[in-house]
Design a protein around this motif. Structure first.
Motif, PDB file in Angstrom:
ATOM      1  N   VAL A  15      -6.467  -3.237 -26.709  1.00 17.23           N
ATOM      2  CA  VAL A  15      -7.438  -4.267 -27.467  1.00 17.23           C
ATOM      3  C   VAL A  15      -8.262  -4.898 -26.417  1.00 17.23           C
ATOM      4  O   VAL A  15      -7.716  -5.867 -25.865  1.00 17.23           O
ATOM      5  CB  VAL A  15      -6.562  -5.199 -28.459  1.00 17.23           C
ATOM      6  CG1 VAL A  15      -7.358  -6.265 -29.134  1.00 17.23           C
ATOM      7  CG2 VAL A  15      -5.670  -4.472 -29.560  1.00 17.23           C
TER       8      VAL A  15
ATOM      9  N   ARG B  72      -3.411  -0.063 -20.169  1.00 18.12           N
ATOM     10  CA  ARG B  72      -2.338  -0.014 -20.993  1.00 18.12           C
ATOM     11  C   ARG B  72      -2.230   1.492 -21.267  1.00 18.12           C
ATOM     12  O   ARG B  72      -2.873   2.161 -21.265  1.00 18.12           O
ATOM     13  CB  ARG B  72      -3.117  -0.694 -22.616  1.00 18.12           C
ATOM     14  CG  ARG B  72      -3.588  -2.048 -22.623  1.00 18.12           C
ATOM     15  CD  ARG B  72      -2.482  -3.171 -22.006  1.00 18.12           C
ATOM     16  NE  ARG B  72      -2.905  -4.398 -22.100  1.00 18.12           N
ATOM     17  CZ  ARG B  72      -3.479  -5.168 -21.256  1.00 18.12           C
ATOM     18  NH1 ARG B  72      -3.431  -4.707 -20.045  1.00 18.12           N
ATOM     19  NH2 ARG B  72      -3.770  -6.484 -21.311  1.00 18.12           N
TER      20      ARG B  72
ATOM     21  N   CYS C 122      -8.254   3.828 -27.944  1.00 19.36           N
ATOM     22  CA  CYS C 122      -7.065   4.826 -27.739  1.00 19.36           C
ATOM     23  C   CYS C 122      -7.618   6.189 -27.587  1.00 19.36           C
ATOM     24  O   CYS C 122      -8.901   6.486 -27.374  1.00 19.36           O
ATOM     25  CB  CYS C 122      -6.316   5.148 -28.986  1.00 19.36           C
ATOM     26  SG  CYS C 122      -7.427   5.593 -30.639  1.00 19.36           S
TER      27      CYS C 122
ATOM     28  N   PRO D 162       2.138  -4.758 -21.758  1.00 19.10           N
ATOM     29  CA  PRO D 162       2.466  -4.077 -22.978  1.00 19.10           C
ATOM     30  C   PRO D 162       1.024  -4.024 -23.805  1.00 19.10           C
ATOM     31  O   PRO D 162       0.215  -4.779 -23.656  1.00 19.10           O
ATOM     32  CB  PRO D 162       3.511  -5.212 -23.965  1.00 19.10           C
ATOM     33  CG  PRO D 162       4.097  -5.783 -22.822  1.00 19.10           C
ATOM     34  CD  PRO D 162       3.195  -6.009 -21.624  1.00 19.10           C
ATOM     35  N   GLU D 163       0.884  -2.790 -24.541  1.00 18.44           N
ATOM     36  CA  GLU D 163      -0.098  -2.383 -25.219  1.00 18.44           C
ATOM     37  C   GLU D 163      -0.610  -3.735 -26.328  1.00 18.44           C
ATOM     38  O   GLU D 163      -1.960  -4.006 -26.313  1.00 18.44           O
ATOM     39  CB  GLU D 163      -0.187  -1.332 -26.223  1.00 18.44           C
ATOM     40  CG  GLU D 163      -0.138  -0.111 -25.220  1.00 18.44           C
ATOM     41  CD  GLU D 163       1.321   0.507 -25.358  1.00 18.44           C
ATOM     42  OE1 GLU D 163       1.439   1.757 -25.078  1.00 18.44           O
ATOM     43  OE2 GLU D 163       2.364  -0.263 -25.364  1.00 18.44           O
ATOM     44  N   SER D 164       0.168  -4.449 -26.750  1.00 19.02           N
ATOM     45  CA  SER D 164       0.121  -5.561 -27.887  1.00 19.02           C
ATOM     46  C   SER D 164      -0.692  -6.665 -27.325  1.00 19.02           C
ATOM     47  O   SER D 164      -1.147  -7.498 -27.984  1.00 19.02           O
ATOM     48  CB  SER D 164       1.488  -5.852 -28.618  1.00 19.02           C
ATOM     49  OG  SER D 164       2.230  -6.364 -27.554  1.00 19.02           O
TER      50      SER D 164
ATOM     51  N   PRO E 129      -3.658  -8.508 -25.718  1.00 21.45           N
ATOM     52  CA  PRO E 129      -5.042  -7.952 -25.758  1.00 21.45           C
ATOM     53  C   PRO E 129      -5.593  -8.365 -24.199  1.00 21.45           C
ATOM     54  O   PRO E 129      -5.123  -9.210 -23.411  1.00 21.45           O
ATOM     55  CB  PRO E 129      -5.823  -8.960 -26.819  1.00 21.45           C
ATOM     56  CG  PRO E 129      -4.764 -10.337 -26.821  1.00 21.45           C
ATOM     57  CD  PRO E 129      -3.571  -9.754 -26.449  1.00 21.45           C
TER      58      PRO E 129
ATOM     59  N   TYR F 222      -2.957   2.281 -26.174  1.00 20.32           N
ATOM     60  CA  TYR F 222      -3.785   1.917 -26.778  1.00 20.32           C
ATOM     61  C   TYR F 222      -4.266   0.530 -25.963  1.00 20.32           C
ATOM     62  O   TYR F 222      -3.335  -0.046 -25.288  1.00 20.32           O
ATOM     63  CB  TYR F 222      -3.596   1.616 -28.244  1.00 20.32           C
ATOM     64  CG  TYR F 222      -2.628   0.647 -28.597  1.00 20.32           C
ATOM     65  CD1 TYR F 222      -3.196  -0.652 -28.939  1.00 20.32           C
ATOM     66  CD2 TYR F 222      -1.444   0.988 -28.843  1.00 20.32           C
ATOM     67  CE1 TYR F 222      -2.262  -1.659 -29.172  1.00 20.32           C
ATOM     68  CE2 TYR F 222      -0.460  -0.054 -29.427  1.00 20.32           C
ATOM     69  CZ  TYR F 222      -0.864  -1.175 -29.447  1.00 20.32           C
ATOM     70  OH  TYR F 222       0.157  -2.200 -30.050  1.00 20.32           O
TER      71      TYR F 222
END
Length: 255
Positions: free
Chosen positions: A136, A131, A155, A3-5, A7, A134
């Motif tokens: 992190v 990802r 992004c 998942p993008e969340s 890092p 976006y």
């Protein structure tokens, strides 16, 4: 697929200085893809071990029947476009900090349900850096026990208006990279921050870089009357100053 969340955390205690290059809008397969510029930049990055890359989308052309770009003017097939990007990921495997999709890759998802950059990432062994929309990036470097850390948001599309920027929605970041509009720029944005312990008001700067594209002038851009884009590029240089402190510098250059 991660998942993008979540890092992307990377530690490089062997490096006291890191150069980070945003790579996006190659549009490989477009008739105006500038292969010379890409080859020269590749050689430049690979010349030193401390040079890292972040891929910010639109690496493919991926023209479809209803897209703005013409599928009939593509120079290579979609299969060959994917093979080219796979080789890029392999080439930069040890230097890749993150990979995110652009709107040209999103075309493939909307048409087929497939994530166009994920397959090349898997084939190159860098799927942990992928990802979808976006990423992190949390990079530690320098002293093993007391490293400096630089944190970035990556992004493809972003807003950068006079009174609002996508950077304004970020907190705790040192930099942001985006692309999409083919307009290279270095536009740091200031944030007011209150230090509750010291009871001081400070300004925190977030570096924002866009490195334009790898297209020469022509195609639908010329036909639509768009102005030629500058071929200036940017990189972020981060130095470890000791005791977890860092110094950040943005540098513009031409290939």
């Amino acid at each position: 697929m991660i998942p993008e969340s979540v890092p992307i955390v990377i530690d490089r205690p062997d490096l006291n200085e890191v150069e980070i290059y945003p790579i996006h809008d190659l549009h490989y397969g477009d008739e105006n893809f500038d292969s010379h510029r890409w080859n020269e930049l590749s050689k430049h990055i690979l010349a030193q071990d401390n040079r890292m890359v972040i891929f910010c989308g639109d690496l493919f052309q991926m023209a479809l029947p209803n897209s703005k770009s013409s599928m009939f003017s593509q120079t290579v097939s979609t299969k060959d476009q994917q093979a080219f990007v796979t080789e890029i990921f392999k080439q930069f495997k040890d230097r890749c900090l993150a990979i995110v999709d652009g709107n040209h890759e999103d075309r493939a998802f909307k048409a087929t349900g497939l994530y166009a950059l994920f397959t090349p990432a898997v084939l190159a062994g860098v799927e942990d850096k992928y990802r979808n929309s976006y990423a992190v990036v949390d990079l530690g470097f320098g002293h093993k026990d007391r490293p400096a850390r630089v944190v970035g948001f990556v992004c493809h599309k972003a807003k950068d208006l006079k009174n609002f920027s996508s950077v304004d929605a970020l907190e705790g970041f040192d930099f942001m990279f985006s692309g999409h509009d083919h307009e290279p720029r270095d536009h740091a944005r200031g944030h007011l921050c209150y230090d509750r312990q010291r009871r001081e008001l400070k300004i925190k700067s977030v570096e924002y870089l866009n490195s334009g594209s790898f297209l020469t002038y022509g195609g639908y851009g010329a036909m639509a009357g768009y102005r030629p884009k500058s071929d200036k590029m940017y990189k972020l240089i981060v130095r470890n100053c000791g005791d977890r402190q860092k110094r950040i510098e943005t540098v513009g250059f031409y290939i």
